[in-house]
Design an enzyme around this catalytic site. Sequence first.
Site, PDB file in Angstrom:
ATOM      1  N   TYR A 158     -10.631  13.572   0.605  1.00 37.82           N
ATOM      2  CA  TYR A 158     -11.809  12.645  -0.270  1.00 37.82           C
ATOM      3  C   TYR A 158     -12.670  13.410   0.500  1.00 37.82           C
ATOM      4  CZ  TYR A 158      -7.987   9.364  -1.037  1.00 37.82           C
ATOM      5  OH  TYR A 158      -7.179   8.612  -1.326  1.00 37.82           O
ATOM      6  N   LYS A 191       3.727  17.242   2.419  1.00 43.03           N
ATOM      7  CA  LYS A 191       4.224  17.780   1.268  1.00 43.03           C
ATOM      8  C   LYS A 191       3.992  19.296   1.194  1.00 43.03           C
ATOM      9  CE  LYS A 191       4.884  16.740  -2.757  1.00 43.03           C
ATOM     10  NZ  LYS A 191       6.425  16.065  -3.379  1.00 43.03           N
ATOM     11  N   ASP A 239       6.403  12.153  -0.795  1.00 44.42           N
ATOM     12  CA  ASP A 239       7.307  11.475  -1.678  1.00 44.42           C
ATOM     13  C   ASP A 239       8.859  10.630  -1.052  1.00 44.42           C
ATOM     14  OD1 ASP A 239       8.066  14.087  -1.621  1.00 44.42           O
ATOM     15  OD2 ASP A 239       8.363  13.860  -3.406  1.00 44.42           O
ATOM     16  N   ASP A 247      -3.292   6.652   2.229  1.00 46.13           N
ATOM     17  CA  ASP A 247      -4.313   5.827   2.074  1.00 46.13           C
ATOM     18  C   ASP A 247      -2.860   4.785   1.033  1.00 46.13           C
ATOM     19  OD1 ASP A 247      -5.277   4.237   0.895  1.00 46.13           O
ATOM     20  OD2 ASP A 247      -6.527   6.234  -0.828  1.00 46.13           O
ATOM     21  N   ASP A 307      -0.906   0.970   1.904  1.00 45.86           N
ATOM     22  CA  ASP A 307      -0.856   0.337   1.612  1.00 45.86           C
ATOM     23  C   ASP A 307       1.097  -0.430   1.121  1.00 45.86           C
ATOM     24  OD1 ASP A 307      -3.510  -0.064   1.130  1.00 45.86           O
ATOM     25  OD2 ASP A 307      -3.342  -0.232  -1.367  1.00 45.86           O
TER      26      ASP A 307
END
Length: 370
Positions: A142, A193, A226, A250, A254
Amino acid sequence: MSNKKILVLPGDGIGNEVMHEVLNIIDWLSKTRSMSFDISERLVGGTAYDKEGDSISDETMQEALDSDAVLFGAVGGPKWDDVEREKRPEAALLRLRKELDLFANLRPAVVFDALADSSPLKLNIVKGLDILILRELTSGVYFGQPRGISKVNDSEEKAIDTQSYTTSEVSRITRVAFDLARLRNNKVTSVEKSNVMETGMFWKKIVSHLHQNEFQDVELNHMLADNCAMQLVRNPKQFDVILTDNLFGDLLSDIAAMLTGSLGMLPSASLGPLSENGSRSAMYEPVHGSAPDIAGEGKANPLAMIMSFAMMLKYSFNMIEDSNLIEKAVQSVLSLGLRTSDISDGANKVVSTQDMGKAVIEELKKLTGN
Ligand code: NAD
């Protein structure tokens, strides 16, 4: 010893309503638990824009920098949708995060027994869940440069975001993760990852190195992002502290939030770097927004805000006992069957924001005999 300084920023919409209940609790604690804070309250968000011409004034920002901790409600609302970008309510939040250097975002996902039924997952999967997602908040994709959209030729454009981390950025969030795990169940799962991303390999290497050199007493696992998303839904209780970067944090926070069933129950903390005197800048806020659809109706659930204050007691002031007391009072209120409408399943007594706040204080009285 001087009193701890708390800057209270209720903000817009239900921010004001839920903060009011916390201020009542602080008032009760200061009368009965011989704790005393210097509280100052200021405007932020759309309300500040209306009265002061900006969503956070320089004076308010300076006061945040001079405080031991900031307690933040929520900002925003349709009234300010057309305000220019740098003065929009959300810009205040970004300025606070940036200037306080709040790089560590803590989001606990706790399923209270009394609310386990409202999770979209099966009861046996979520009952007793208590995990903490630790997200790096001030770097990564970001913020990385270069970024932007550029022209390749007459018919083609190209968009770039850059995922970038430095050794010190990964090290400082990793240290927070291991320190937090020591206060909990002593287990960190580091998520990246590393199979397909350079930053993933880099992240894993630094976390492993720090673990080896400074935190061998804490259990460490590595997991691909993942797989972590899948495991959070399949078997979330395997986790204690999940350490991850800005982008994956992020998304994963959630998912974890939804395991608990309601936005009105989720507190958060954002911490800055340790100063020489051992303190850190810190801001505590509920995960939810200003909920313009219910603002002013007395329907807002104040428990996320109240538990954000409990996090402040724990992480900024080391008042573990008082923090646990507030969490216990919240649990008791829920066990009594009291619910604001967002967490009601129709069978419970639906109460207003104010009544929920009062009920927490009544439980605090019972728990302490005061
Ligand atoms: P929201 O979190 O404000 O509301 C989403 C839904 O959840 C609404 O139906 C709302 O009524 C409900 N809800 C949220 N908190 C609740 C509570 N404590 N009790 C009961 N119900 C609750 O998100 P949104 O509607 O997407 O955004 C509304 C405004 O808030 C926007 O201006 C947005 O930019 C802003 N926002 C601010 C923050 C923040 O200040 N940190 C965070 C998210 C959104």
